[in-house]
Design a protein around this motif. Structure first.
Motif, PDB file in Angstrom:
ATOM      1  N   PRO A  95      -8.354  15.939   8.699  1.00  0.00           N
ATOM      2  CA  PRO A  95      -7.658  16.086   7.411  1.00  0.00           C
ATOM      3  C   PRO A  95      -6.411  15.205   7.271  1.00  0.00           C
ATOM      4  O   PRO A  95      -6.189  14.612   6.211  1.00  0.00           O
ATOM      5  N   ASN A  96      -5.600  15.058   8.319  1.00  0.00           N
ATOM      6  CA  ASN A  96      -4.361  14.294   8.112  1.00  0.00           C
ATOM      7  C   ASN A  96      -4.586  12.781   8.162  1.00  0.00           C
ATOM      8  O   ASN A  96      -3.647  12.005   8.024  1.00  0.00           O
ATOM      9  N   GLN A  97      -5.842  12.359   8.354  1.00  0.00           N
ATOM     10  CA  GLN A  97      -6.158  10.928   8.283  1.00  0.00           C
ATOM     11  C   GLN A  97      -6.776  10.537   6.934  1.00  0.00           C
ATOM     12  O   GLN A  97      -7.014   9.368   6.663  1.00  0.00           O
ATOM     13  N   ARG A  98      -7.033  11.509   6.104  1.00  0.00           N
ATOM     14  CA  ARG A  98      -7.752  11.261   4.853  1.00  0.00           C
ATOM     15  C   ARG A  98      -6.750  10.925   3.751  1.00  0.00           C
ATOM     16  O   ARG A  98      -5.948  11.763   3.367  1.00  0.00           O
ATOM     17  N   ARG A  99      -6.817   9.700   3.243  1.00  0.00           N
ATOM     18  CA  ARG A  99      -5.832   9.225   2.254  1.00  0.00           C
ATOM     19  C   ARG A  99      -6.542   8.702   1.004  1.00  0.00           C
ATOM     20  O   ARG A  99      -6.480   7.511   0.692  1.00  0.00           O
ATOM     21  N   ALA A 100      -7.296   9.580   0.364  1.00  0.00           N
ATOM     22  CA  ALA A 100      -8.060   9.215  -0.835  1.00  0.00           C
ATOM     23  C   ALA A 100      -8.958   8.007  -0.583  1.00  0.00           C
ATOM     24  O   ALA A 100      -8.852   6.986  -1.254  1.00  0.00           O
ATOM     25  N   ASP A 116       0.837  -1.206   0.000  1.00  0.00           N
ATOM     26  CA  ASP A 116       0.000   0.000   0.000  1.00  0.00           C
ATOM     27  C   ASP A 116       0.868   1.251   0.000  1.00  0.00           C
ATOM     28  O   ASP A 116       0.655   2.180  -0.801  1.00  0.00           O
ATOM     29  N   SER A 117       1.876   1.287   0.856  1.00  0.00           N
ATOM     30  CA  SER A 117       2.729   2.488   0.936  1.00  0.00           C
ATOM     31  C   SER A 117       3.569   2.650  -0.336  1.00  0.00           C
ATOM     32  O   SER A 117       3.864   3.767  -0.747  1.00  0.00           O
ATOM     33  N   LEU A 118       3.922   1.536  -0.991  1.00  0.00           N
ATOM     34  CA  LEU A 118       4.669   1.633  -2.254  1.00  0.00           C
ATOM     35  C   LEU A 118       3.789   2.214  -3.362  1.00  0.00           C
ATOM     36  O   LEU A 118       4.229   3.056  -4.146  1.00  0.00           O
ATOM     37  N   GLY A 119       2.543   1.766  -3.412  1.00  0.00           N
ATOM     38  CA  GLY A 119       1.659   2.216  -4.492  1.00  0.00           C
ATOM     39  C   GLY A 119       1.045   3.586  -4.268  1.00  0.00           C
ATOM     40  O   GLY A 119       0.505   4.180  -5.200  1.00  0.00           O
ATOM     41  N   ALA A 120       1.135   4.083  -3.031  1.00  0.00           N
ATOM     42  CA  ALA A 120       0.407   5.309  -2.671  1.00  0.00           C
ATOM     43  C   ALA A 120       0.729   6.482  -3.586  1.00  0.00           C
ATOM     44  O   ALA A 120      -0.170   7.193  -4.044  1.00  0.00           O
ATOM     45  N   ALA A 121       2.007   6.684  -3.857  1.00  0.00           N
ATOM     46  CA  ALA A 121       2.409   7.875  -4.610  1.00  0.00           C
ATOM     47  C   ALA A 121       2.019   7.799  -6.088  1.00  0.00           C
ATOM     48  O   ALA A 121       2.023   8.824  -6.780  1.00  0.00           O
ATOM     49  N   VAL A 122       1.696   6.601  -6.573  1.00  0.00           N
ATOM     50  CA  VAL A 122       1.435   6.441  -8.004  1.00  0.00           C
ATOM     51  C   VAL A 122       0.029   5.930  -8.295  1.00  0.00           C
ATOM     52  O   VAL A 122      -0.272   5.527  -9.414  1.00  0.00           O
ATOM     53  N   GLU A 123      -0.843   5.983  -7.272  1.00  0.00           N
ATOM     54  CA  GLU A 123      -2.188   5.405  -7.424  1.00  0.00           C
ATOM     55  C   GLU A 123      -2.915   5.952  -8.650  1.00  0.00           C
ATOM     56  O   GLU A 123      -3.593   5.213  -9.351  1.00  0.00           O
ATOM     57  N   PHE A 124      -2.779   7.242  -8.898  1.00  0.00           N
ATOM     58  CA  PHE A 124      -3.564   7.856  -9.968  1.00  0.00           C
ATOM     59  C   PHE A 124      -2.715   8.187 -11.203  1.00  0.00           C
ATOM     60  O   PHE A 124      -3.072   9.032 -12.012  1.00  0.00           O
ATOM     61  N   MET A 125      -1.573   7.490 -11.347  1.00  0.00           N
ATOM     62  CA  MET A 125      -0.686   7.734 -12.494  1.00  0.00           C
ATOM     63  C   MET A 125      -0.735   6.547 -13.460  1.00  0.00           C
ATOM     64  O   MET A 125      -0.859   5.394 -13.037  1.00  0.00           O
ATOM     65  N   PHE A 173       6.289   5.901   3.485  1.00  0.00           N
ATOM     66  CA  PHE A 173       5.949   4.850   4.460  1.00  0.00           C
ATOM     67  C   PHE A 173       4.676   5.173   5.243  1.00  0.00           C
ATOM     68  O   PHE A 173       4.339   4.449   6.169  1.00  0.00           O
ATOM     69  N   CYS A 174       3.978   6.253   4.856  1.00  0.00           N
ATOM     70  CA  CYS A 174       2.620   6.403   5.353  1.00  0.00           C
ATOM     71  C   CYS A 174       1.722   5.408   4.606  1.00  0.00           C
ATOM     72  O   CYS A 174       2.025   4.984   3.492  1.00  0.00           O
ATOM     73  N   ILE A 175       0.639   5.045   5.243  1.00  0.00           N
ATOM     74  CA  ILE A 175      -0.317   4.117   4.645  1.00  0.00           C
ATOM     75  C   ILE A 175      -1.483   4.909   4.053  1.00  0.00           C
ATOM     76  O   ILE A 175      -1.642   6.086   4.340  1.00  0.00           O
ATOM     77  N   THR A 176      -2.300   4.237   3.229  1.00  0.00           N
ATOM     78  CA  THR A 176      -3.494   4.889   2.698  1.00  0.00           C
ATOM     79  C   THR A 176      -4.746   4.268   3.326  1.00  0.00           C
ATOM     80  O   THR A 176      -4.658   3.448   4.241  1.00  0.00           O
ATOM     81  N   ASP A 177      -5.885   4.619   2.768  1.00  0.00           N
ATOM     82  CA  ASP A 177      -7.156   4.084   3.278  1.00  0.00           C
ATOM     83  C   ASP A 177      -7.208   2.561   3.243  1.00  0.00           C
ATOM     84  O   ASP A 177      -7.912   1.947   4.032  1.00  0.00           O
ATOM     85  N   ASP A 178      -6.445   1.935   2.337  1.00  0.00           N
ATOM     86  CA  ASP A 178      -6.456   0.470   2.245  1.00  0.00           C
ATOM     87  C   ASP A 178      -6.026  -0.155   3.570  1.00  0.00           C
ATOM     88  O   ASP A 178      -6.714  -1.022   4.120  1.00  0.00           O
ATOM     89  N   THR A 179      -4.878   0.302   4.082  1.00  0.00           N
ATOM     90  CA  THR A 179      -4.370  -0.276   5.328  1.00  0.00           C
ATOM     91  C   THR A 179      -5.154   0.228   6.525  1.00  0.00           C
ATOM     92  O   THR A 179      -5.371  -0.517   7.490  1.00  0.00           O
ATOM     93  N   GLN A 180      -5.595   1.479   6.468  1.00  0.00           N
ATOM     94  CA  GLN A 180      -6.454   1.971   7.560  1.00  0.00           C
ATOM     95  C   GLN A 180      -7.672   1.067   7.714  1.00  0.00           C
ATOM     96  O   GLN A 180      -8.048   0.681   8.827  1.00  0.00           O
ATOM     97  N   GLN A 181      -8.303   0.710   6.589  1.00  0.00           N
ATOM     98  CA  GLN A 181      -9.500  -0.135   6.666  1.00  0.00           C
ATOM     99  C   GLN A 181      -9.149  -1.571   7.051  1.00  0.00           C
ATOM    100  O   GLN A 181      -9.919  -2.241   7.749  1.00  0.00           O
ATOM    101  N   ALA A 182      -7.994  -2.059   6.602  1.00  0.00           N
ATOM    102  CA  ALA A 182      -7.590  -3.425   6.988  1.00  0.00           C
ATOM    103  C   ALA A 182      -7.358  -3.501   8.495  1.00  0.00           C
ATOM    104  O   ALA A 182      -7.736  -4.483   9.150  1.00  0.00           O
TER     105      ALA A 182
END
Ligand SMILES: [Mg+2]
Length: 324
Positions: free
Chosen positions: A101-106, A19-28, A54-63
């Motif tokens: 706001p700082n918890q919102r990861r698309a 998740d953290s690897l893909g985060a920066a390129v999710e919409f590319m 190494f921050c996580i996105t909503d995927d890991t937050q929900q997991a």
């Protein structure tokens, strides 16, 4: 020897790392990724939306939320109703956190709209017909809990998916991921684990695209990148996200980094597909397959470890389905 706990940690941290690897390129697109990161694409987690690497996105937050809901349900004896209640409450708390706001990861729109409601969806009364991958990217903790009990993993995978996602393909893809992780967590290889999942879902009605895509993922020749010619979709839907994750894990069944890099570098939903690949390959190989320099830097690593540790020491059922 790789133990159940080690495989559970591998799956949970493997997913978060992907998740953290893909985060920066999710919409590319893949060509945009190559312009930004070079011919081989993104190789290490990078900063995204103003958050550090190494921050996580909503995927890991929900997991994590789903895993914490399962932990709550242990106290209720892991009845289906208790699991539904525990996971719904936990996902609702995640939904509330999205106001910070700082918890919102698309966050995914299906999860957000479903969790704004008062009551969860069910198989009998789905909230929507969404097959989006939000139900799949958070499903691996179910497989961790039901290690070696694939039928129960499937049932609980579906029950937790349908709380928010009503589409048959998305919910069955979540169930399949839970089954495959449950088998990997007791030492089966990817092919054996997929065969179990295929056997369990085969009689479901309306899931032909899911079976076709995942079978393709298991048979397709390894290639340097997932492209349109791969025919696996882009990962926005649950069935194509599972297919891309499976394909990447299968192409690199001995190497975590190669698997999540393959799953992150394509035109589509990179954080979810790399998360799913990481959940699979981490369960297959255990925590030692993930670089220490990755998992020791992940945001919320204490929560990720706690979910895996608690879920992997519970013996939920003695090879029977959870009690209604
Ligand atoms: Mg995400």
């Amino acid at each position: 020897m790789t133990t159940r706990i080690d495989r559970a940690l591998g799956s949970d941290f493997g997913a978060a790392g992907g998740d953290s690897l893909g985060a920066a390129v999710e919409f590319m697109s893949l060509s945009q990724i190559r312009q930004a990161y070079g011919r081989d694409g993104i190789q290490e987690p990078d900063a995204f939306y103003g958050f550090p690497a190494f921050c996580i996105t909503d995927d890991t937050q929900q997991a994590i939320a789903l895993g914490e809901g399962l932990i709550t349900a242990i106290g209720d004896g892991l009845s289906v109703d208790g699991i539904r209640r525990g996971v719904w409450s936990s996902l609702k708390r995640w939904h509330q956190s999205q106001g910070i706001p700082n918890q919102r990861r698309a966050p995914g729109s299906t999860s957000m709209s479903s969790l704004s409601r008062d009551l969860p969806g069910s198989i009998e009364t789905p909230l929507n017909r969404s097959d989006s991958c939000g139900s799949v990217m958070r499903a691996h903790p179910v497989g961790i809990l039901y290690a070696g009990h694939p039928e129960a993993a499937y049932e609980v995978g579906i029950e937790t998916a349908v709380l928010t996602h009503g589409g048959i393909l998305g919910r069955s893809a979540a169930g399949m991921l839970a089954v495959i992780v449950s088998e990997l967590c007791v030492g089966k290889d990817l092919r054996q684990s997929y065969a179990t999942a295929e056997r369990i879902v085969r009689n479901e009605i309306g899931i032909d695209p899911l079976l076709a895509l995942t079978r393709r993922a298991m048979e397709l020749e390894p290639a340097p990148a997932v492209t349109a010619e791969s025919g696996l979709g882009q990962g926005w839907e649950g069935h194509d996200a599972l297919a891309i994750g499976l394909y990447a894990a299968r192409c690199h069944e001995r190497e975590y980094l190669a698997a999540v890099r393959l799953a992150a570098n394509h035109d589509g939903d990179s954080d979810s597909t790399a998360s799913i690949a990481g959940a699979l390959i981490g369960a297959r190989l255990g925590l030692a397959s993930i670089p220490r320099s990755w998992y020791q830097r992940l945001e919320r690593r204490a929560d990720i470890a706690r979910v895996a540790n608690v879920l992997s020491v519970v013996e939920p059922v003695s090879a029977k389905l959870p009690v209604q």
